[in-house]
Write a protein that holds these residues in place. Structure first.
Motif, short mmCIF file in Angstrom:
data_model
loop_
_atom_site.label_atom_id
_atom_site.label_comp_id
_atom_site.label_asym_id
_atom_site.label_seq_id
_atom_site.Cartn_x
_atom_site.Cartn_y
_atom_site.Cartn_z
N THR A 140 0.92 -1.09 0.04
CA THR A 140 0.01 0.02 0.02
C THR A 140 0.86 1.23 0.00
N TRP A 141 2.22 1.16 0.66
CA TRP A 141 2.99 2.37 0.77
C TRP A 141 3.70 2.53 -0.44
N THR A 142 4.13 1.28 -1.19
CA THR A 142 4.62 1.53 -2.36
C THR A 142 3.72 2.20 -3.48
N ALA A 143 2.52 1.79 -3.47
CA ALA A 143 1.54 2.15 -4.42
C ALA A 143 1.16 3.69 -4.34
N LYS A 144 1.60 4.34 -3.15
CA LYS A 144 1.19 5.71 -3.10
C LYS A 144 2.25 6.67 -3.08
N HIS A 145 3.49 6.15 -3.04
CA HIS A 145 4.73 7.09 -2.51
C HIS A 145 5.57 6.99 -3.96
N ASP A 146 6.61 7.85 -4.16
CA ASP A 146 7.61 7.92 -5.15
C ASP A 146 8.68 7.22 -4.57
#
Length: 313
Positions: A140-146
């Motif tokens: 979920t973090w990877t999908a939302k962050h650069d």
């Protein structure tokens, strides 16, 4: 009548050295001086981070004591030596081991004390990033962050912006579009690795210039965007000018590399004529393009189709 024994004042060099050592030991930073793969002086925080205390001290011990294996220890020093020889600090996440055998992930920032002697004494600063690393590894973090800047990515920014576009709430919402001027020259002169560290540092600086309720994102390459809820065009202009000034004052220091850049910013307030996320971003990007066309290091405000308002900068 007896005379007092004269006290010979310490030399300036001795006094400075004593002050620096006192600061190192007492500062709330996990820092250590390393020479010949041995800890020479370490701060209290550094000792505590690795599970050492009042009766035990890493000072005087080999750096192998904090690494998980001989191979990991050797590889780290090889990477550090290569980076220092190339005029770069070492900045990476490493799995460490505490005195009791517990492992954790730490961010090591290492740099030579004297760049003209890269094989000599080095300064290590270590930060426990286990929690942050675990968070970043979550899908979920990877999908939302650069990945480079750790800011929100374009998808997440558009999702958050979409919550405001077409909203019936009376709260004013504005968007800033930031484009680093001549960033290609930084990459050409200093390389992609230095460029990535610059983008990360710039992103962290931008976060420090806005409110906790605002959202800073890296959209692509050297393009950033800032979502400003409860902020009308007037205050968005003020924030944009502060950001422009902050970027112009920002200095990238990465080993022997030094550079500075400037930025162009476009400002737009969400309005009924901009009924989609793409329209809002398009208005901000167009205003930014006008700022770059005017020579950069400036701010332009999207006011209507084909109309821009300049904010002196």
């Amino acid at each position: 009548m007896s005379s007092a024994t004269p006290v010979t004042p310490a030399s300036t060099e001795d006094t400075t050295s004593a002050r620096l050592r006192a600061l190192l030991v007492r500062a709330p930073t996990a820092a250590a001086f390393v020479s010949g793969q041995r800890f020479e002086v370490v701060s209290e925080e550094f000792n505590h981070l690795f599970g050492f205390g009042d009766d035990t001290d890493l000072a005087g011990q080999g750096t192998r004591a904090v690494h998980t294996t001989d191979m990991a220890h050797t590889a780290l020093h090889e990477r550090a030596a290569a980076a220092f020889a190339a005029g770069r600090p070492l900045d990476e996440e490493i799995e460490y081991v505490k005195r009791d055998g517990h492992r954790f992930w730490g961010r090591l920032q290492a740099t030579p004390v004297h760049w003209d002697a890269p094989a000599g004494e080095a300064l290590w600063i270590v930060e426990d990033v286990s929690a942050a690393r675990a968070l970043r590894l979550q899908p979920t973090w990877t999908a939302k962050h650069d990945a480079i800047t750790e800011l929100a990515n374009r998808r997440e920014f558009e999702r958050r912006l979409g919550e405001h576009v077409g909203s019936r709430r009376n709260e004013p919402v504005s968007v800033l579009w930031l484009d680093v001027d001549k960033f290609g020259e930084v990459i050409k002169d200093m390389g992609a690795e230095v460029g990535d560290h610059f983008l990360y540092g710039l992103g962290q600086m931008l976060i420090g210039k806005v409110r906790a309720s605002d959202l800073v994102a890296r959209l692509e390459e050297d393009h950033f965007a800032i979502l400003l809820p409860d902020c009308d065009q007037h205050y968005a202009q003020i924030i944009a000018e502060k950001v422009r000034s902050a970027v112009a004052s920002y200095r990238l220091r990465w080993g022997l590399h030094r550079t500075r850049v400037k930025a162009s910013l476009g400002v737009v307030q969400i309005q009924p004529t901009l009924g989609t996320v793409d329209a809002v971003l398009g208005g901000a990007a167009l205003a930014c393009t006008e700022a770059k066309a005017a020579g950069g290091d400036s701010v332009r405000v999207f006011v209507s189709a084909g109309g821009y308002e300049e904010l002196a900068g």
